[in-house]
Write an enzyme that holds these catalytic residues in place. Sequence first.
Site, PDB file in Angstrom:
ATOM      1  N   HIS A  14       1.907  -2.967  -4.258  1.00 13.69           N
ATOM      2  CA  HIS A  14       2.288  -2.480  -2.911  1.00 13.69           C
ATOM      3  C   HIS A  14       1.133  -2.807  -1.966  1.00 13.69           C
ATOM      4  O   HIS A  14       0.097  -2.144  -1.981  1.00 13.69           O
ATOM      5  CB  HIS A  14       2.536  -0.969  -2.932  1.00 13.69           C
ATOM      6  CG  HIS A  14       2.958  -0.411  -1.609  1.00 13.69           C
ATOM      7  ND1 HIS A  14       4.046   0.413  -1.468  1.00 13.69           N
ATOM      8  CD2 HIS A  14       2.452  -0.546  -0.353  1.00 13.69           C
ATOM      9  CE1 HIS A  14       4.184   0.757  -0.198  1.00 13.69           C
ATOM     10  NE2 HIS A  14       3.214   0.184   0.503  1.00 13.69           N
ATOM     11  N   HIS A  16      -0.009  -4.311   2.137  1.00 17.23           N
ATOM     12  CA  HIS A  16       0.290  -4.751   3.512  1.00 17.23           C
ATOM     13  C   HIS A  16      -0.697  -5.847   3.885  1.00 17.23           C
ATOM     14  O   HIS A  16      -1.912  -5.591   3.912  1.00 17.23           O
ATOM     15  CB  HIS A  16       0.156  -3.581   4.490  1.00 17.23           C
ATOM     16  CG  HIS A  16       1.135  -2.487   4.214  1.00 17.23           C
ATOM     17  ND1 HIS A  16       2.371  -2.427   4.815  1.00 17.23           N
ATOM     18  CD2 HIS A  16       1.075  -1.430   3.373  1.00 17.23           C
ATOM     19  CE1 HIS A  16       3.027  -1.361   4.368  1.00 17.23           C
ATOM     20  NE2 HIS A  16       2.269  -0.749   3.487  1.00 17.23           N
ATOM     21  N   LYS A 100      12.793  -3.384   0.214  1.00 14.35           N
ATOM     22  CA  LYS A 100      12.086  -2.155   0.571  1.00 14.35           C
ATOM     23  C   LYS A 100      12.947  -1.267   1.454  1.00 14.35           C
ATOM     24  O   LYS A 100      13.450  -1.719   2.490  1.00 14.35           O
ATOM     25  CB  LYS A 100      10.795  -2.522   1.305  1.00 14.35           C
ATOM     26  CG  LYS A 100      10.014  -1.336   1.842  1.00 14.35           C
ATOM     27  CD  LYS A 100       9.268  -0.596   0.746  1.00 14.35           C
ATOM     28  CE  LYS A 100       8.653   0.702   1.265  1.00 14.35           C
ATOM     29  NZ  LYS A 100       7.241   0.826   1.048  1.00 14.35           N
ATOM     30  N   HIS A 137      10.136   4.032   0.212  1.00 15.48           N
ATOM     31  CA  HIS A 137       9.186   4.943   0.878  1.00 15.48           C
ATOM     32  C   HIS A 137       9.834   6.322   0.821  1.00 15.48           C
ATOM     33  O   HIS A 137      10.756   6.611   1.587  1.00 15.48           O
ATOM     34  CB  HIS A 137       8.925   4.506   2.329  1.00 15.48           C
ATOM     35  CG  HIS A 137       7.913   5.379   3.019  1.00 15.48           C
ATOM     36  ND1 HIS A 137       6.651   4.959   3.356  1.00 15.48           N
ATOM     37  CD2 HIS A 137       7.968   6.690   3.383  1.00 15.48           C
ATOM     38  CE1 HIS A 137       5.983   5.955   3.913  1.00 15.48           C
ATOM     39  NE2 HIS A 137       6.767   7.013   3.937  1.00 15.48           N
ATOM     40  N   HIS A 175       3.910   4.819  -3.615  1.00 16.18           N
ATOM     41  CA  HIS A 175       2.807   5.719  -3.216  1.00 16.18           C
ATOM     42  C   HIS A 175       3.170   7.198  -3.394  1.00 16.18           C
ATOM     43  O   HIS A 175       3.220   7.957  -2.435  1.00 16.18           O
ATOM     44  CB  HIS A 175       2.330   5.440  -1.800  1.00 16.18           C
ATOM     45  CG  HIS A 175       3.389   5.170  -0.758  1.00 16.18           C
ATOM     46  ND1 HIS A 175       4.438   6.015  -0.533  1.00 16.18           N
ATOM     47  CD2 HIS A 175       3.544   4.146   0.115  1.00 16.18           C
ATOM     48  CE1 HIS A 175       5.181   5.523   0.437  1.00 16.18           C
ATOM     49  NE2 HIS A 175       4.668   4.385   0.840  1.00 16.18           N
ATOM     50  N   ASP A 248      -1.262   0.158  -1.519  1.00 13.47           N
ATOM     51  CA  ASP A 248      -0.848   0.476  -0.145  1.00 13.47           C
ATOM     52  C   ASP A 248      -1.998   0.207   0.818  1.00 13.47           C
ATOM     53  O   ASP A 248      -2.114   0.861   1.857  1.00 13.47           O
ATOM     54  CB  ASP A 248      -0.348   1.922  -0.019  1.00 13.47           C
ATOM     55  CG  ASP A 248       0.512   2.128   1.226  1.00 13.47           C
ATOM     56  OD1 ASP A 248       0.868   1.125   1.874  1.00 13.47           O
ATOM     57  OD2 ASP A 248       0.805   3.281   1.558  1.00 13.47           O
TER      58      ASP A 248
HETATM   59  O1  DOR Z   1      -0.271   4.739   5.648  1.00 15.50           O
HETATM   60  C1  DOR Z   1       0.607   3.897   5.680  1.00 15.50           C
HETATM   61  N1  DOR Z   1       0.428   2.717   6.310  1.00 15.50           N
HETATM   62  N2  DOR Z   1       1.767   4.161   5.091  1.00 15.50           N
HETATM   63  C2  DOR Z   1       2.822   3.340   5.201  1.00 15.50           C
HETATM   64  O2  DOR Z   1       3.847   3.660   4.669  1.00 15.50           O
HETATM   65  C3  DOR Z   1       2.739   2.119   6.035  1.00 15.50           C
HETATM   66  C4  DOR Z   1       1.377   1.669   6.182  1.00 15.50           C
HETATM   67  C5  DOR Z   1       1.195   0.628   7.258  1.00 15.50           C
HETATM   68  O3  DOR Z   1       1.989  -0.308   7.316  1.00 15.50           O
HETATM   69  O4  DOR Z   1       0.254   0.744   8.034  1.00 15.50           O
HETATM   70 ZN    ZN Z   2       2.857   0.874   2.389  1.00 11.97          ZN
END
Ligand code: DOR
Ligand code: ZN
Length: 346
Positions: A14, A16, A100, A137, A175, A248
């Site tokens: 997971h 970003h 997702k 999520h 998460h 995450d």
């Molecule tokens: O803390 C987070 N940041 N939780 C999420 O679900 C998305 C993520 C983000 O994309 O910044």
């Molecule tokens: Zn995330």
Amino acid sequence: MPKTLTITQPDDWHLHLRDGAMLQGILPESARDFGRAIIMPNLVPPVVTLADATAYHGRIINALPASSDFTPLMTLYLTETTDANDVAAAHASGLVKAVKLYPAGATTNSDSGVKNIKNVMPVLERMASIGLPLCVHGEVTDPSIDIFDREAVFIDRVLEPLRQNLPELRIIMEHVTTKDGVDYIGETEKNLAGTLTTHHLIINRNDLLVGGIKPHYYCLPIAKRESHRLALVKAATSGDPRYFLGTDSAPHSDPNKESACGCAGVFSATNTMACLAHVFETAGALDRLEKFTSLNGPAYYRLPANTAKTTLTRHDSPVIFPEKIETKAGPVTVFDPGFPLHWSTS
Ligand code: DOR
Ligand code: ZN
């Protein structure tokens, strides 16, 4: 002689990575330690179709350091107008490994998410029949539900009914932050697993809020009380195949975090393995670190484990990681676990 531990190269289930200058700046941080990562689709606009995922995959590959063999595993962002045929084509392409589900409004860039799960049932049924996993999520967005209860209520209101309706759908509860979440996963026999982040294994809500608000610990789902963190550590270090690492890691520039309305997200790509080695060492479970970071995830996703190896070395003196990663989209603060780190990877 320093203590070393050699394990199968880890993956991040997971992650970003963002786009453009931010992608360029932070991608090397994940590519250094991880063989593969499940790439979250919450860009603006989101990665909805196979064509979107193919284009984004190309941009990630182009941004990789020349010597890297990091493999991005793509996901599609589920909307109420997602086309089941496109999802099936995405699965068949081999490029897309999951879809997702963001409840609309649950987190960063989730406005195009799902308002009513009934509206996506045809897509979920198709995914169940072709064996494409759903990453979830797991928080309700009902404003009347307290932010600290949103995960537990999601299990009751959304996840359990969905699993009753569609037991063949393979789900990853992303998460997980509560004892309710790990217990729910622990009671299930098949088609449900959970990812755990590095930061939720380390911080609780006191770390976020006591002595002044710490914007770099603000993330969603929000960190919970200590008893929940202990339940997460127990699950992660248990070796149970249903739990695996999804960092995450979610970069936002410092001005966007250190603000009157700061963004949610903890950036831990740089020092995650050192943090996890500390957590597992403290729990007396270093022998189970490999399961959590490198074996359980691929098994659930029905992929082979990496063939490359990673060696973790324990140093007597603390290992110093950068406090920030400087990117052309601004500085990004690296997760501070609040204790010295003694492990490095090679
Ligand atoms: O803390 C987070 N940041 N939780 C999420 O679900 C998305 C993520 C983000 O994309 O910044
Ligand atoms: Zn995330």
